[in-house]
Motif scaffolding. Structure first.
Motif, PDB file in Angstrom:
ATOM      1  N   UNK A   1     -72.960  65.020   2.767  1.00 38.74           N
ATOM      2  CA  UNK A   1     -71.413  64.886   2.755  1.00 38.74           C
ATOM      3  C   UNK A   1     -71.596  63.841   3.883  1.00 38.74           C
ATOM      4  N   UNK A   2     -70.583  62.838   3.320  1.00 35.64           N
ATOM      5  CA  UNK A   2     -70.306  61.697   4.250  1.00 35.64           C
ATOM      6  C   UNK A   2     -69.783  61.622   5.489  1.00 35.64           C
ATOM      7  N   UNK A   3     -70.033  60.774   6.391  1.00 33.65           N
ATOM      8  CA  UNK A   3     -69.279  60.921   7.641  1.00 33.65           C
ATOM      9  C   UNK A   3     -67.905  60.802   7.450  1.00 33.65           C
ATOM     10  N   UNK A   4     -67.477  59.887   6.585  1.00 30.11           N
ATOM     11  CA  UNK A   4     -65.967  59.929   6.539  1.00 30.11           C
ATOM     12  C   UNK A   4     -65.367  61.286   6.061  1.00 30.11           C
ATOM     13  N   UNK A   5     -66.181  62.044   5.002  1.00 35.79           N
ATOM     14  CA  UNK A   5     -65.864  63.273   4.463  1.00 35.79           C
ATOM     15  C   UNK A   5     -65.822  64.173   5.576  1.00 35.79           C
ATOM     16  N   UNK A   6     -66.706  64.319   6.362  1.00 34.29           N
ATOM     17  CA  UNK A   6     -66.920  65.374   7.563  1.00 34.29           C
ATOM     18  C   UNK A   6     -65.688  65.093   8.516  1.00 34.29           C
ATOM     19  N   UNK A   7     -65.344  63.850   8.668  1.00 29.82           N
ATOM     20  CA  UNK A   7     -64.157  63.577   9.639  1.00 29.82           C
ATOM     21  C   UNK A   7     -62.928  63.918   8.933  1.00 29.82           C
ATOM     22  N   UNK A   8     -62.850  63.761   7.727  1.00 30.23           N
ATOM     23  CA  UNK A   8     -61.530  64.189   7.184  1.00 30.23           C
ATOM     24  C   UNK A   8     -61.367  65.649   7.196  1.00 30.23           C
ATOM     25  N   UNK A   9     -62.643  66.376   6.755  1.00 28.99           N
ATOM     26  CA  UNK A   9     -62.613  67.802   6.645  1.00 28.99           C
ATOM     27  C   UNK A   9     -62.501  68.557   8.121  1.00 28.99           C
ATOM     28  N   UNK A  49     -52.905  58.295  -8.614  1.00 27.93           N
ATOM     29  CA  UNK A  49     -52.808  57.726  -7.221  1.00 27.93           C
ATOM     30  C   UNK A  49     -54.196  57.999  -6.608  1.00 27.93           C
ATOM     31  N   UNK A  50     -55.076  57.033  -6.365  1.00 28.81           N
ATOM     32  CA  UNK A  50     -56.424  57.402  -5.766  1.00 28.81           C
ATOM     33  C   UNK A  50     -56.360  57.449  -4.303  1.00 28.81           C
ATOM     34  N   UNK A  51     -56.792  58.551  -3.652  1.00 27.87           N
ATOM     35  CA  UNK A  51     -56.594  58.738  -2.453  1.00 27.87           C
ATOM     36  C   UNK A  51     -55.330  59.175  -1.934  1.00 27.87           C
ATOM     37  N   UNK A  52     -54.851  59.979  -2.709  1.00 33.17           N
ATOM     38  CA  UNK A  52     -53.362  60.374  -2.707  1.00 33.17           C
ATOM     39  C   UNK A  52     -53.100  61.056  -1.176  1.00 33.17           C
ATOM     40  N   UNK A  53     -53.874  61.528  -0.543  1.00 35.22           N
ATOM     41  CA  UNK A  53     -53.676  62.384   0.764  1.00 35.22           C
ATOM     42  C   UNK A  53     -52.442  63.511   0.488  1.00 35.22           C
ATOM     43  N   UNK A  54     -51.567  63.476   1.248  1.00 34.06           N
ATOM     44  CA  UNK A  54     -50.633  64.577   1.164  1.00 34.06           C
ATOM     45  C   UNK A  54     -49.396  64.285   0.079  1.00 34.06           C
ATOM     46  N   UNK A  55     -49.690  62.891  -0.593  1.00 30.98           N
ATOM     47  CA  UNK A  55     -48.584  62.700  -1.557  1.00 30.98           C
ATOM     48  C   UNK A  55     -47.739  61.613  -1.351  1.00 30.98           C
ATOM     49  N   UNK A  56     -47.872  60.790  -0.303  1.00 29.82           N
ATOM     50  CA  UNK A  56     -46.878  59.729   0.258  1.00 29.82           C
ATOM     51  C   UNK A  56     -46.640  58.861  -0.822  1.00 29.82           C
ATOM     52  N   UNK A  57     -47.348  58.486  -2.162  1.00 31.27           N
ATOM     53  CA  UNK A  57     -46.959  57.822  -2.957  1.00 31.27           C
ATOM     54  C   UNK A  57     -46.749  58.483  -4.295  1.00 31.27           C
ATOM     55  N   UNK A  58     -47.422  59.511  -4.520  1.00 31.42           N
ATOM     56  CA  UNK A  58     -47.502  60.627  -5.580  1.00 31.42           C
ATOM     57  C   UNK A  58     -46.060  61.214  -5.767  1.00 31.42           C
ATOM     58  N   UNK A  59     -45.748  61.771  -4.909  1.00 34.04           N
ATOM     59  CA  UNK A  59     -44.402  62.308  -4.988  1.00 34.04           C
ATOM     60  C   UNK A  59     -43.190  61.494  -5.282  1.00 34.04           C
ATOM     61  N   UNK A  60     -43.091  60.368  -4.630  1.00 39.80           N
ATOM     62  CA  UNK A  60     -41.971  59.120  -5.154  1.00 39.80           C
ATOM     63  C   UNK A  60     -42.487  58.936  -6.673  1.00 39.80           C
ATOM     64  N   UNK A  72     -57.938  62.951  -4.371  1.00 43.09           N
ATOM     65  CA  UNK A  72     -58.340  62.922  -3.238  1.00 43.09           C
ATOM     66  C   UNK A  72     -59.618  63.683  -2.788  1.00 43.09           C
ATOM     67  N   UNK A  73     -60.364  63.441  -1.524  1.00 41.08           N
ATOM     68  CA  UNK A  73     -61.391  64.080  -1.337  1.00 41.08           C
ATOM     69  C   UNK A  73     -61.295  65.204  -0.341  1.00 41.08           C
ATOM     70  N   UNK A  74     -59.949  65.313   0.359  1.00 39.60           N
ATOM     71  CA  UNK A  74     -59.958  66.489   1.292  1.00 39.60           C
ATOM     72  C   UNK A  74     -58.818  67.402   0.820  1.00 39.60           C
ATOM     73  N   UNK A  75     -59.387  68.473   0.799  1.00 42.66           N
ATOM     74  CA  UNK A  75     -58.723  69.757   0.130  1.00 42.66           C
ATOM     75  C   UNK A  75     -57.533  69.996   0.967  1.00 42.66           C
ATOM     76  N   UNK A  95     -61.723  65.059  -5.594  1.00 39.62           N
ATOM     77  CA  UNK A  95     -62.662  64.677  -6.245  1.00 39.62           C
ATOM     78  C   UNK A  95     -62.688  62.991  -5.796  1.00 39.62           C
ATOM     79  N   UNK A  96     -63.886  62.496  -6.060  1.00 36.01           N
ATOM     80  CA  UNK A  96     -64.177  61.261  -5.964  1.00 36.01           C
ATOM     81  C   UNK A  96     -63.219  60.055  -6.619  1.00 36.01           C
TER      82      UNK A  96
END
Length: 129
Positions: A1-9, A49-60, A72-75, A95-96
């Motif tokens: 697991x990458x440092x970034x992934x650990x930080x997000x999780x 939407x790559x890196x969607x997060x909580x849907x800032x752009x996906x929902x609109x 996104x990689x963050x569950x 996913x990646x």
């Protein structure tokens, strides 16, 4: 697991919406960004939407008639997206972003990658791979 992934999780994922002023406010800003890009509406076209997060752009995008593939990689962030967009045409995928093509069932009308997503990649070469 990458440092970034650990930080997000372990840290960032649970407070990400709060950092953006709350989900509703962030989605309003995302909708305004989409407006400024001239993305009006779709009759069921696919948006990715790559890196969607909580849907800032996906929902609109879904509100504008797109079917959205949100990756996104963050569950924790995807769980928030699912809660906010439960009645929308959004497929949330853990996913990646490099592997988004595996999840395509048809040609997308639009692919976007907003925010700080690209800065989390390992190096500049990863942007084009």
């Amino acid at each position: 697991m990458s440092v970034v992934q650990k930080h997000y999780d372990g840290h960032l994922g649970p407070v990400y919406a709060w950092m953006h002023g709350g989900i509703e406010s962030a989605i309003e800003r995302g909708a305004a960004e989409i407006d400024r890009m001239g993305i009006d509406h779709s009759d069921g076209g696919l948006a990715v939407d790559l890196g969607t997060g909580f849907g800032t752009h996906a929902i609109p995008l879904a509100r504008r008639g797109f079917e959205v593939l949100a990756i996104d990689t963050c569950a924790a962030l995807l769980d928030e997206l699912k809660a906010q967009g439960q009645d929308m045409s959004i497929e949330a995928v853990l996913g990646d972003l490099h592997e988004f093509r595996r999840h395509l069932r048809r040609t997308p009308e639009l692919i976007l990658c907003m925010g700080d997503t690209l800065t989390h990649l390992e190096n500049e070469t990863a942007v084009t791979s």
